[in-house]
Enzyme design. Sequence first.
Site, short mmCIF file in Angstrom:
data_model
loop_
_atom_site.label_atom_id
_atom_site.label_comp_id
_atom_site.label_asym_id
_atom_site.label_seq_id
_atom_site.Cartn_x
_atom_site.Cartn_y
_atom_site.Cartn_z
N HIS A 1 -7.36 -5.74 -0.10
CA HIS A 1 -6.08 -4.84 -0.17
C HIS A 1 -5.04 -5.66 0.61
O HIS A 1 -4.07 -4.83 0.81
CB HIS A 1 -6.48 -3.35 0.48
CG HIS A 1 -5.59 -2.50 0.52
ND1 HIS A 1 -5.00 -1.88 -1.31
CD2 HIS A 1 -4.93 -1.57 1.05
CE1 HIS A 1 -4.18 -1.04 -0.94
NE2 HIS A 1 -3.95 -0.96 0.35
N SER B 1 0.70 -1.21 -0.08
CA SER B 1 0.01 0.07 0.01
C SER B 1 1.15 1.34 0.14
O SER B 1 1.78 1.39 -0.99
CB SER B 1 -1.13 0.03 1.20
OG SER B 1 -1.86 1.05 1.04
N ASP C 1 -10.15 -4.13 -5.59
CA ASP C 1 -9.40 -3.67 -4.18
C ASP C 1 -10.15 -2.25 -4.22
O ASP C 1 -10.06 -1.31 -5.02
CB ASP C 1 -8.04 -3.50 -4.66
CG ASP C 1 -7.43 -2.70 -3.43
OD1 ASP C 1 -7.70 -2.25 -2.64
OD2 ASP C 1 -5.67 -3.11 -3.49
#
Length: 268
Positions: free
Chosen positions: A247, A96, A219
């Site tokens: 995610h 991320s 996602d």
Amino acid sequence: MSIDVLERNNVKVLGTGSQTIVFAHGFGCDQDMWRYIVPSFVDNYRVVLFDYVGSGQSQINYYDAEKYNNLHGYAQDVLEIMETLDIRDSIFVGHSVSSMIGMLASIHETKYFERLVMLGPSPRYVNDLPNYYGGFDKRDIDELLEMMQLNFIGWASYLAPIVMQNPERKELTEELEKSFCSRDPHIARQFAEVTFFSDCRVDLEQASIPSLILQCSDDSIAPIEVGDYLHAHLKNSRLQQMTAKGHYPHLSQPEETSRLIKDYLASV
């Protein structure tokens, strides 16, 4: 005050391989999130794990609201860890927001990096229409930050199932919610604000390290359009669609995640 970098970031070093692979966690998480991935790499690499200041077992007394008011403060810590461990030509795996933190660090000091692996990355989360779709309106982020401030526990229980996106596996959602809740609310809110309002699009053209973009299917944080944009603007990048949903593929589909990283490293 002299800083013990390894203590500050709760750095752990495993394995004895000649090349180093660094795993960097995302917002609201810590190094424990990599526990299903590490066994696949520990026999062939020196594996480095750490917690950002304010996360996991890091030393919270080192938290500096001014330093960590943008992603460069976190990137500086990554570089300090690499310098302290005398790392060169590493593989940096960022989940991320850590994808962009790693990229920023690599722009600043290329010698530490050979490859970047970006897991669910986004150069900008907020839409900048008509030219850029990030998945969120500014209003969405403002409401999220307000919820964090008013009811931190409520925010965690609201967000965890949305971003995990594996409803049939309640234990994953519960782990993520627990991870969110274990953070200092003020630090977590600032990290959220820094993350969701970051804009690394202009930095992409300076990035030179070969990169693998692992794009999860469905996602809610980093939609397909974001992966496509990143691939189009990041030279030496490869875009790989995953079957994993949500995610957090390193938790929900660690086998696929490990395999795709290994396939990429073997194809060089």
